[in-house]
Design an enzyme around this catalytic site. Structure first.
Site, PDB file in Angstrom:
ATOM      1  N   HIS A 161       0.846  -1.198   0.000  1.00 17.68           N
ATOM      2  CA  HIS A 161       0.000   0.000   0.000  1.00 17.68           C
ATOM      3  C   HIS A 161       0.888   1.257   0.000  1.00 17.68           C
ATOM      4  O   HIS A 161       0.674   2.183  -0.769  1.00 17.68           O
ATOM      5  CB  HIS A 161      -0.916  -0.036   1.235  1.00 17.68           C
ATOM      6  N   GLU A 162       1.914   1.256   0.855  1.00 16.80           N
ATOM      7  CA  GLU A 162       2.805   2.429   0.947  1.00 16.80           C
ATOM      8  C   GLU A 162       3.583   2.628  -0.360  1.00 16.80           C
ATOM      9  O   GLU A 162       3.723   3.753  -0.836  1.00 16.80           O
ATOM     10  CB  GLU A 162       3.783   2.258   2.125  1.00 16.80           C
ATOM     11  N   HIS A 165       1.530   4.358  -2.971  1.00 16.08           N
ATOM     12  CA  HIS A 165       1.473   5.829  -2.844  1.00 16.08           C
ATOM     13  C   HIS A 165       2.633   6.461  -3.621  1.00 16.08           C
ATOM     14  O   HIS A 165       2.463   7.453  -4.314  1.00 16.08           O
ATOM     15  CB  HIS A 165       1.606   6.251  -1.383  1.00 16.08           C
ATOM     16  N   GLU A 226      -6.288   6.955  -0.696  1.00 16.71           N
ATOM     17  CA  GLU A 226      -6.035   5.764   0.126  1.00 16.71           C
ATOM     18  C   GLU A 226      -6.625   4.515  -0.525  1.00 16.71           C
ATOM     19  O   GLU A 226      -5.997   3.462  -0.563  1.00 16.71           O
ATOM     20  CB  GLU A 226      -6.635   5.938   1.525  1.00 16.71           C
TER      21      GLU A 226
HETATM   22 ZN   LIG Z   1      -2.031   5.263   2.723  1.00 18.25          ZN
END
Ligand SMILES: [Zn+2]
Length: 336
Positions: A161-162, A165, A226
């Site tokens: 997930h990071e 980004h 997100e």
């Molecule tokens: Zn995030």
């Protein structure tokens, strides 16, 4: 200055000035239209597509400008946490490094994965359950998060997930967005200040605009980012052979621990930013994407997944907490 100039202007001169505006109002309107049109041109000529998801978004800065900002921010983060950074040979840093390497190796086909200089740092603070990534690819993980995950698959899901980004350029998008919002608000505040020249008005105006911005605009916007990072992260993890079922299992566990699951009253000090979707929503959303992620994983020559679904493990934990809560109700009675 404009207000002072107007106040000092004799009455007859004011009348001449107003008459001038009335006579040339079409030209003046055209001028205002031109300013707005150039503003729109500026905005639309800076629209770019996100990699992977192909979403169109406004980007105000060049990657070179952003790199300078990024370098400053990285130095600042290192300065803030330097007394708490675990050594690179520490087992925790090595563990995060191993998981990140597996993620990167499974996604070498993505141009943005190759373009970043990836690094990991573990911040020794068990009270914080978080991880963040700098747009340049520097990943920071708090040791509290390492305690909270059940296994490397869950850690992999969070780090995917990071990493998403960073490869989706969310940092650059965020400051571009902020930039355009600032231009609009500063213009509006300047206009307001022309009529009500007080520092207090400026201060209240700024605070109010930030507040409105936060609740009406930035929060749904960052939630959208997100969700995008969750979706892309799930696919990155699938391609790197992680057990993708652990994503929804992790967020369901978080929902239980933080008391969001309606059956429980168990309180916890676990805090998460309000800009993130709720743990439950996140778990449900990731669950919905699971079939596609599993199909993607199947196509990547990964070893078979364990028979037991991690979501059942979390379900068992939930049942156990319900039982414990029921038993707790009778004071002084020890059930055998
Ligand atoms: Zn995030």
């Amino acid at each position: 200055a404009l207000r002072n100039w107007w106040a000092k202007l004799p009455a007859n001169k004011r009348e001449v000035f107003l008459e001038f505006i009335r006579r040339h109002r079409l030209k003046l309107l055209a001028g205002v239209g031109l300013v707005l049109a150039s503003f729109a041109y500026y905005y639309f000529s800076h629209i770019q597509e996100t990699p992977i998801t192909k979403r169109r978004r406004f980007i105000a800065f060049t990657p070179e400008q952003f790199e300078v900002l990024n370098k400053l921010e990285f130095d600042q983060q290192i300065e803030t946490y330097k007394s708490k950074l675990l050594p690179t040979e520490h087992a925790d840093t090595q563990r995060v490094g191993r998981v990140v390497r597996q993620l990167l190796a499974g996604n070498e086909d993505i141009e943005q994965i190759k373009r970043h200089d990836w690094s990991v740092s573990v911040i020794n603070d068990e009270s914080v359950m978080n991880a963040f990534v700098m747009p340049s690819g520097n990943i920071f993980v708090f040791s509290g998060l390492l305690k909270m995950v059940d296994n490397d698959d869950q850690l992999g899901m969070i780090l995917a997930h990071e990493i998403s980004h960073a490869i989706l350029g969310h940092g650059l998008e965020n400051i571009s967005h902020q930039h355009i919002v600032d231009i609009v608000f500063i213009s509006l505040l300047g206009f307001l200040w022309m009529f009500l020249p007080s520092d207090l008005i400026a201060a209240i105006g700024t605070a109010f605009s930030r507040f409105i911005l936060g609740i009406s605009f930035m929060t749904p916007y960052s939630k959208m980012l997100e969700t995008e990072a969750d979706e892309v992260g799930l696919m990155l993890a699938a391609k790197a052979c992680f057990d993708v079922r652990e994503a929804s299992a992790f967020w369901h566990k978080m929902a239980i621990i933080s008391g969001a699951d309606p059956v429980h009253q168990l309180q916890s000090s676990v805090e998460f930013l309000a800009t993130h979707p709720s743990h439950e929503k996140r778990s449900e959303h990731l669950d919905g994407l699971l079939a596609e992620a599993l199909k993607c994983r199947d196509g990547c020559h990964c070893s078979a997944l364990p028979k037991e679904d991690p979501r059942e493990r979390v379900q068992r934990m939930r049942d156990q907490i319900i039982r414990l809560n029921k038993d707790k109700n009778i004071e002084g009675v020890l059930k055998i």
